[in-house]
Write an enzyme that holds these catalytic residues in place. Structure first.
Site, PDB file in Angstrom:
ATOM      1  N   ARG A 135     -10.075 -11.813   2.136  1.00 40.94           N
ATOM      2  CA  ARG A 135     -11.457 -12.105   1.784  1.00 40.94           C
ATOM      3  C   ARG A 135     -10.169 -13.492   1.133  1.00 40.94           C
ATOM      4  O   ARG A 135     -11.256 -15.031   1.214  1.00 40.94           O
ATOM      5  CB  ARG A 135     -10.955 -12.468  -0.519  1.00 40.94           C
ATOM      6  N   LYS A 154       0.872  -1.479   0.056  1.00 40.91           N
ATOM      7  CA  LYS A 154       0.290   0.124  -0.003  1.00 40.91           C
ATOM      8  C   LYS A 154       1.059   1.447  -0.178  1.00 40.91           C
ATOM      9  O   LYS A 154       2.465   1.056  -0.107  1.00 40.91           O
ATOM     10  CB  LYS A 154      -0.937  -0.015   1.583  1.00 40.91           C
TER      11      LYS A 154
HETATM   12  N1  BES Z   1      -7.996  -3.587   4.550  1.00 39.15           N
HETATM   13  C1  BES Z   1      -8.175  -3.453   2.977  1.00 39.15           C
HETATM   14  C2  BES Z   1      -9.404  -2.174   2.626  1.00 39.15           C
HETATM   15  C3  BES Z   1      -9.993  -1.038   3.254  1.00 39.15           C
HETATM   16  C4  BES Z   1      -9.148   0.418   2.566  1.00 39.15           C
HETATM   17  C5  BES Z   1     -10.388  -1.313   3.745  1.00 39.15           C
HETATM   18  C6  BES Z   1      -8.905   0.836   2.534  1.00 39.15           C
HETATM   19  C7  BES Z   1     -10.402   0.620   4.135  1.00 39.15           C
HETATM   20  C8  BES Z   1      -9.590   1.500   3.690  1.00 39.15           C
HETATM   21  C9  BES Z   1      -8.113  -4.770   2.023  1.00 39.15           C
HETATM   22  O1  BES Z   1      -7.670  -5.800   2.477  1.00 39.15           O
HETATM   23  C10 BES Z   1      -7.914  -3.927   0.513  1.00 39.15           C
HETATM   24  O2  BES Z   1      -6.548  -4.000   0.794  1.00 39.15           O
HETATM   25  N2  BES Z   1      -8.629  -4.127  -0.386  1.00 39.15           N
HETATM   26  C11 BES Z   1      -8.261  -4.061  -1.398  1.00 39.15           C
HETATM   27  C12 BES Z   1      -8.946  -5.018  -2.867  1.00 39.15           C
HETATM   28  C13 BES Z   1      -7.291  -4.288  -4.079  1.00 39.15           C
HETATM   29  C14 BES Z   1      -7.048  -4.947  -3.746  1.00 39.15           C
HETATM   30  C15 BES Z   1      -9.360  -5.117  -4.967  1.00 39.15           C
HETATM   31  C16 BES Z   1      -8.910  -2.348  -1.669  1.00 39.15           C
HETATM   32  O3  BES Z   1      -9.624  -2.284  -1.578  1.00 39.15           O
HETATM   33  O4  BES Z   1      -7.923  -1.358  -2.713  1.00 39.15           O
HETATM   34 MN    MN Z   2      -5.653  -5.202   1.835  1.00 41.69          MN
END
Ligand code: BES
Ligand code: MN
Ligand code: ZN
Length: 500
Positions: A359, A285
């Protein structure tokens, strides 16, 4: 925090502070107990409303002192907003503002005269139910007075406001007392979820969460079992284990069982995402606000909070709580884009983005839930940024292909003021998850990200009724008021109460 029910005449009650509501209307409108105080003080409340310019907007406050004819030292007027918009969420906001202000002024005890303000809405029984409204008042006050100071040095400063009573009519007394007791249990569940979530990733690890779950089980006579990585390997949980490979902290699968219902009656299963820190893994990230990914275990924390409340309330229901817990970090052993793993169900998964890890840990926990032959499974997860983009911080995303279960959860959200909004999980979206190499890919592309995440989970829920709550936008607040909210514990307990 201590809550009591009183049936005194507000004008005659010796009180540090009475709290009375004002509806926003052409002329600000006092509720019946406010009108009673106005008469007793020879219309000083109405005069104050006129002079101060208070309109009754939701959350607006005005403190009045030493009113003639009233025994209380002070009267705090709090705006309830328009009567036609007055429902659970508004009532919570008003009570929360009042409690916060009293606390700020160092007032140690107060008597709330807000049970005479009925909710607007279609459901008349709910609107007049003192039980429900007492529950909301107690929850809102406790929520407003919550502080997280575990990780600050120096003396702890508990809230000044420590005793709150709810005034009601004699005919409401039993119901209000019941509601206050429920509210206090929900509030403690919410506080537990907030505490766990606010702890940083270096303290709240999967092992720490597991230890807290065990302690919770001991306190409330729940059955608990913690599966370690060797157990997971034996069960074939290749998806869950793959996420934890890049971390030095071992993954845990927390299993809690509450037996309050008939022996052998199918339980409700709650499955909560417990990512104690999500850096994204190799699909790292960006740095901005990455600290907030300590909140990626909020779903799991809400399962512990809801179970605690259910146990305290001795709900006549069997409940299973499952919390798969792991970190998601980059490392030489971590998942790589393109890796293919095999889940416990046998489904192979191509990991195209290691940041779509929630997931992966949830799918194995969902398969594990099959052994309970559950009456329903609800998973709770901070699953996608896309859901937060879609719904913001007002509503959690609700996904289910079961209309009855979806309706039940939506209603629980409305009734508790911890709202959800339904999103589709149509099978037409499934094609976005196609993989040339595995049975399924772990991401579905740029569009409808919250939906394709839910569609991914659905592949693992064929054996039971299932709903998914994406709480990415609701579980914590960012910015100046950064902190966990404890959502959706309120919704979950309401749902469980309805089933018990
Ligand atoms: N924990 C995150 C989702 C999230 C991100 C919640 C920011 C709240 C704020 C999750 O594990 C994630 O990183 N999801 C990705 C999915 C994507 C790679 C398809 C996302 O939401 O960017
Ligand atoms: Mn994630
Ligand atoms: Zn995550």
């Amino acid at each position: 925090m201590e809550f009591k029910i009183k049936t005194d005449d507000p004008a005659a009650l010796a009180s540090r502070c009475l709290v009375a509501g004002v509806f926003d209307a052409k002329k600000p409108e006092l509720t019946p107990s406010g009108a009673r105080l106005d008469r007793a003080s020879k219309n000083r409340l109405r005069a104050a409303l006129e002079r101060s310019g208070m309109r009754g907007a939701l959350g607006e406050t005005e403190m009045l002192c030493d009113l003639p004819g009233i025994k209380a030292e002070r009267v705090l007027l709090v705006g309830l907003g328009a009567a036609r918009d007055f429902h659970a969420a508004a009532a919570r906001r008003a009570a929360g503002e009042a409690a916060a202000l009293l606390n700020k002024r160092g007032i140690r005890s107060a008597d709330f005269c807000l049970l005479d303000a009925a909710y607007a809405g279609k459901n008349a029984r709910d609107a007049t139910s003192a039980r429900r409204r007492a529950r909301h008042l107690v929850e809102a006050c406790a929520d407003a007075l919550y502080r997280f100071d575990q990780t600050k040095s120096g003396a702890k400063r508990p809230a000044k406001l420590a005793r709150i009573s709810l005034l009601c009519g004699r005919d409401q007394q039993t119901e209000a007392a019941r509601g206050a007791r429920e509210g206090a249990a929900v509030a403690r569940g919410v506080a537990l979820a907030r505490d766990l979530a606010n702890l940083p990733g270096n303290i709240c690890t999967p092992s720490y969460l597991a230890k807290q779950a065990k302690q919770l089980a001991r306190r409330h006579a729940l059955k608990s079992r913690i599966l370690n990585e060797a157990d997971m390997k034996r069960l074939g949980m290749g998806a869950l284990l793959s996420v934890s490979r890049g971390s030095r902290e071992p993954a845990k699968l927390i299993v809690l069982e509450y037996h309050g219902g008939k022996r052998g009656a199918p339980p409700v299963a709650l499955v909560g995402k417990g990512l104690t820190f999500d850096a994204g893994g190799i699909s790292l990230k960006p740095a901005a606000a990455m600290d907030e990914m300590k909140y990626d275990m909020c779903g799991g924390a809400s399962v512990l909070g809801a179970l605690q409340a259910a146990a305290e309330l001795r709900l006549k229901l069997n409940i299973v709580g499952l919390v798969p817990s792991s970190e998601n970090l980059p490392d030489g052993a971590a998942n790589k884009p393109g890796d293919i793993v095999t889940s416990m169900s046998g489904t192979t998964i191509e990991i195209l983005n290691t940041d779509a890890e929630g997931r992966l840990i949830l799918c194995d926990a969902l398969t594990y839930a099959e052994r309970y032959k559950p009456a329903a499974v609800v998973d709770i997860a901070t699953l996608t940024g896309a859901c937060a983009i879609a719904l913001g911080d007002q509503a959690s995303g609700l996904f289910s292909d079961n209309d009855a279960l979806a309706a039940e959860l939506l209603a629980a959200g409305e009734a508790s003021g911890d709202r959800a909004w339904r999103m589709p999980v149509w099978s037409e979206y499934d094609r976005q998850l196609r993989s040339p190499f595995a049975d399924i890919a772990n991401i579905g592309g740029r569009y409808a990200g919250a939906v394709t995440a839910a569609c991914f989970l659905r592949r693992f829920t064929e054996k039971f009724d299932w709903a998914h709550l994406d709480v990415a936008g609701t579980a914590w607040a960012s910015g100046a008021k950064k902190g966990a909210t404890g959502r959706p514990v309120g919704l979950l307990v309401e749902f469980l109460l309805g089933r018990a």
